[in-house]
Design a protein around this motif. Sequence first.
Motif, short mmCIF file in Angstrom:
data_model
loop_
_atom_site.label_atom_id
_atom_site.label_comp_id
_atom_site.label_asym_id
_atom_site.label_seq_id
_atom_site.Cartn_x
_atom_site.Cartn_y
_atom_site.Cartn_z
N GLY A 123 -12.82 5.71 6.33
CA GLY A 123 -12.54 4.69 5.32
C GLY A 123 -13.78 4.16 4.64
N SER A 124 -14.97 4.61 5.03
CA SER A 124 -16.21 4.09 4.46
C SER A 124 -16.31 4.42 2.98
CB SER A 124 -17.41 4.69 5.19
OG SER A 124 -18.59 4.39 4.52
N SER A 125 -16.82 3.46 2.21
CA SER A 125 -16.99 3.68 0.77
C SER A 125 -17.99 4.80 0.51
CB SER A 125 -17.45 2.39 0.09
OG SER A 125 -18.70 1.99 0.64
N SER A 126 -18.94 4.98 1.44
CA SER A 126 -19.95 6.01 1.27
C SER A 126 -19.36 7.40 1.47
CB SER A 126 -21.11 5.81 2.25
OG SER A 126 -21.75 4.60 1.98
N ALA A 127 -18.21 7.47 2.13
CA ALA A 127 -17.60 8.76 2.40
C ALA A 127 -16.53 9.10 1.37
CB ALA A 127 -16.99 8.76 3.79
N GLY A 128 -16.47 8.30 0.32
CA GLY A 128 -15.47 8.51 -0.71
C GLY A 128 -15.57 9.90 -1.33
N GLY A 129 -14.44 10.54 -1.48
CA GLY A 129 -14.42 11.86 -2.10
C GLY A 129 -14.63 12.99 -1.12
N LEU A 130 -14.91 12.69 0.15
CA LEU A 130 -15.16 13.73 1.14
C LEU A 130 -13.82 14.14 1.75
CD1 LEU A 130 -17.50 15.23 2.60
CD2 LEU A 130 -17.34 13.49 4.38
N SER A 131 -13.54 15.44 1.76
CA SER A 131 -12.27 15.91 2.30
C SER A 131 -12.23 15.69 3.80
CB SER A 131 -12.08 17.39 2.00
OG SER A 131 -12.98 18.16 2.79
N LEU A 132 -11.01 15.61 4.34
CA LEU A 132 -10.84 15.38 5.77
C LEU A 132 -11.49 16.50 6.58
CD1 LEU A 132 -9.43 13.46 7.78
CD2 LEU A 132 -7.45 14.97 7.73
N PHE A 133 -11.33 17.71 6.12
CA PHE A 133 -11.91 18.86 6.84
C PHE A 133 -13.43 18.76 6.88
CE2 PHE A 133 -13.98 23.01 6.50
CZ PHE A 133 -13.59 23.58 7.71
N LEU A 134 -14.01 18.48 5.71
CA LEU A 134 -15.48 18.40 5.65
C LEU A 134 -16.00 17.23 6.48
CD1 LEU A 134 -16.33 19.24 1.95
CD2 LEU A 134 -16.92 20.57 3.97
N PHE A 135 -15.24 16.13 6.47
CA PHE A 135 -15.70 14.95 7.23
C PHE A 135 -15.83 15.29 8.71
CE2 PHE A 135 -14.81 11.22 9.79
CZ PHE A 135 -15.74 10.34 9.29
N PHE A 136 -14.77 15.87 9.27
CA PHE A 136 -14.83 16.19 10.70
C PHE A 136 -15.77 17.34 10.99
CE2 PHE A 136 -10.77 13.85 10.69
CZ PHE A 136 -11.09 12.93 11.66
N PHE A 137 -15.94 18.21 10.01
CA PHE A 137 -16.88 19.31 10.19
C PHE A 137 -18.30 18.76 10.36
CE2 PHE A 137 -19.96 22.18 8.10
CZ PHE A 137 -19.89 23.26 8.96
N PHE A 138 -18.70 17.88 9.48
CA PHE A 138 -20.04 17.30 9.55
C PHE A 138 -20.17 16.33 10.73
CE2 PHE A 138 -20.38 18.53 5.00
CZ PHE A 138 -21.52 19.27 5.11
N TYR A 139 -19.06 15.60 10.99
CA TYR A 139 -19.12 14.60 12.08
C TYR A 139 -19.38 15.27 13.43
CZ TYR A 139 -17.88 10.44 14.70
OH TYR A 139 -17.90 9.34 15.54
N SER A 140 -18.77 16.43 13.62
CA SER A 140 -18.94 17.14 14.89
C SER A 140 -20.32 17.74 15.02
CB SER A 140 -17.88 18.24 15.03
OG SER A 140 -18.06 19.21 14.01
N ARG A 141 -21.05 17.84 13.91
CA ARG A 141 -22.37 18.46 13.93
C ARG A 141 -23.46 17.46 13.56
NH1 ARG A 141 -23.24 21.78 10.05
NH2 ARG A 141 -24.49 23.29 11.18
N ASP A 142 -23.20 16.17 13.80
CA ASP A 142 -24.15 15.13 13.38
C ASP A 142 -25.54 15.35 13.94
OD1 ASP A 142 -22.72 13.68 11.64
OD2 ASP A 142 -22.09 12.13 13.04
N ALA A 143 -25.64 15.53 15.27
CA ALA A 143 -26.97 15.59 15.89
C ALA A 143 -27.83 16.73 15.33
CB ALA A 143 -26.82 15.71 17.41
N PRO A 144 -27.34 18.01 15.27
CA PRO A 144 -28.17 19.08 14.67
C PRO A 144 -28.52 18.80 13.22
CG PRO A 144 -26.34 20.02 15.91
CD PRO A 144 -26.07 18.56 15.81
N GLY A 145 -27.55 18.26 12.49
CA GLY A 145 -27.81 17.96 11.08
C GLY A 145 -28.86 16.88 10.93
N VAL A 146 -28.75 15.84 11.75
CA VAL A 146 -29.73 14.75 11.69
C VAL A 146 -31.10 15.26 12.12
CG1 VAL A 146 -30.38 12.50 12.66
CG2 VAL A 146 -28.01 12.93 12.02
N TYR A 147 -31.13 16.17 13.11
CA TYR A 147 -32.41 16.74 13.54
C TYR A 147 -33.11 17.44 12.37
CZ TYR A 147 -35.86 19.72 15.75
OH TYR A 147 -37.04 20.35 16.06
N GLN A 148 -32.33 18.22 11.62
CA GLN A 148 -32.92 18.90 10.46
C GLN A 148 -33.38 17.88 9.41
OE1 GLN A 148 -29.71 21.71 9.51
NE2 GLN A 148 -31.11 23.36 10.07
#
Length: 669
Positions: A123-148
């Motif tokens: 529901g975050s305003s910053s996540a507006g326009g992000l598809s449900l699939f992409l949201f959970f895709f990135f959410y599950s990979r937060d740590a590696p993504g943040v490391y990069q």
Amino acid sequence: DICDHLLAEEQKTYCNTLLALRGFCSLHVHDHQQALQDFQKVIEHDSPHPKSCIKALCGRGLIRISGGSHYLTALDYITACQLKMEETIFTIKSYVPWNQRGLLLKVLQEEGQKMLQKKRYLGSSSAGGLSLFLFFFFYSRDAPGVYQLASLLVELDASDEVSRILCADALYQMGCVEEAHKLLLLALSRNPQRSPILARLALLQLKKGFMYDGNQLLKKVIKIGDTSCLLPIMDIFKAEDRKLMQTHCHFRALTILKDKQEDADIKEAIAYLSFAIIASGGYAEDCLLIRAQCYGCLGQKKTAIFDYNAILKEDPRNVQALSGRGLIYLALKQQKEAVQDLILALKVEAEVVIPAILSLKHEARGLITQWLLQHGRTALTELVATKDLSKEEIFGDLLVIAKALIKICKDTQCHIFYTDVLIVNGRYEEALKHLHEAFGCSFADDFASARLAVLQLKKRNVPVAAHSFSILAKKDEKELGFLLNFVDAKQQQHLAQVAAQEGNVLIKEYRYEKALGYYTLAVLTSKDNPKYLRKRAACLTHLKKYDKALKDMEKVIQKHGHSSLQTRVEDHCSKGHLLLSMAEEEAAVKEYIEALQLDESMALCSITNGPGAEILTKTFHKIAQYNFEMQHYEEAWKITDYGLKIDKNTELRKLKARLKREASSCSIH
């Protein structure tokens, strides 16, 4: 213009490259709409060019910052890093202006921290326009993504400590504990006093089983005084590691408090407890209780109340928090709050509260006993006065208070209060048993004896009860009034009759003090019956307690509505006689004039019985003479006239003649 010209040619070469370049050109001239269209074309192309895609992602990320979509900006830069880190670094250094680069780095740091702390949601305003699939895709990979992302930030500014810590946090969440440890040690070598680094290192050491090293690092954080640095870290650490930190800090605090009790030691224990509470997620009942007690020992009473409130918000019936807060309010001399908390605690588990009160110093224990007793007596008095015996809950509370008081204090008042509560509850046998246990068989205490009298009345033993009540009547009339609320109207009427009869016998035997107690009982049980008020006034007169006798006669005269003429005349004469005894001569004369106006013959008869015509006419002459001298001729004439009706006094006759002469110029009558 060059890009537009090349893109307009029929032969499409380097299309993605040109679109990316044109997008940045539009961005630099603040044409964000055109820039976004170009970047989108590159990203959505069927055969995307990697380098152009990286540029487009970086450009689109910048546009999203201005639109407030910081989370999506971070995702764009993570994607760019995943395509090729070196190209992303080159694009930022080449295409992002210096005046925008600082903001970009700050946004990426903050969003990276939020991703690790799992503070993003759909529901975050910053996540507006992000598809449900992409949201959970990135959410599950937060740590590696943040490391990069963090690695990118370190490459852009190697001196930035926040970026290095972000990198270490991402490694920790990826399970790379050793790599995270090395990175933190490197950061610590540059700044040995940084609490966020020390706290992270402490947890990693505890996780690896190096308890001593971890504890030494925590001590450094305590010494620096920045315990709040743990707050953001706890959102990053895993649940099992937070539990490990909580358990260790709780144990350390208990060890410190067990061995030492100096202020410095208590402060250190508070710091460890604060770590434990933060590690628990903000609520650790056992730690909050101990910390509140520590704050109380240091005199930080309001801070202690804050911790007790935190516990009671989650568990309103927590007996230790209620009693602890009540005792803090006691120290602050906040009577209402202290009594309220301690009563609630006593209702939950008296066995915990009573030892806590008994452990207090004598003065504090005496004060809370006094407050509880005062509260109980007030509540009980209100109940019996209103005859509202339906409030079972209040009776239950009073019984809890009374039981606690007789365990806390052996004072007579506490045992008497307990007896009163039992009587009001109708538990007469228990009340009688307790009286005998507390006072023995002699009942030397008049207050206890009066309670026994109440119980004797239940068995119709009126004369014995009247005797006990008469003794209390002389000692504390208000207390007797309270006790009579326990006696029904019919019994009170009988008591009044018995008391008056006994008073009459004692008066004849000249035992005025004892008679006074019985007459007072008769007055109270009859609700100020004038008959008994007159008898008590006469008794008080014998005892030369004229002021009290006068008050009784004033009450009698106020109730003259249905009295006979003779009674009214005699009452005014009695009041006048009392006033003479008190040297209130002017007021006495007015009372006798009132009696003479009601009925002259009856008044003269009463005057003959006391104080006598001769004495009274002298008083009339004195007051009349005073009014004459003050030139109050009408008042002087009136007093003289009524004085002559009592006795043809020579002085009064002379004064009347003088009044006639003085009044020759005006008519007095």
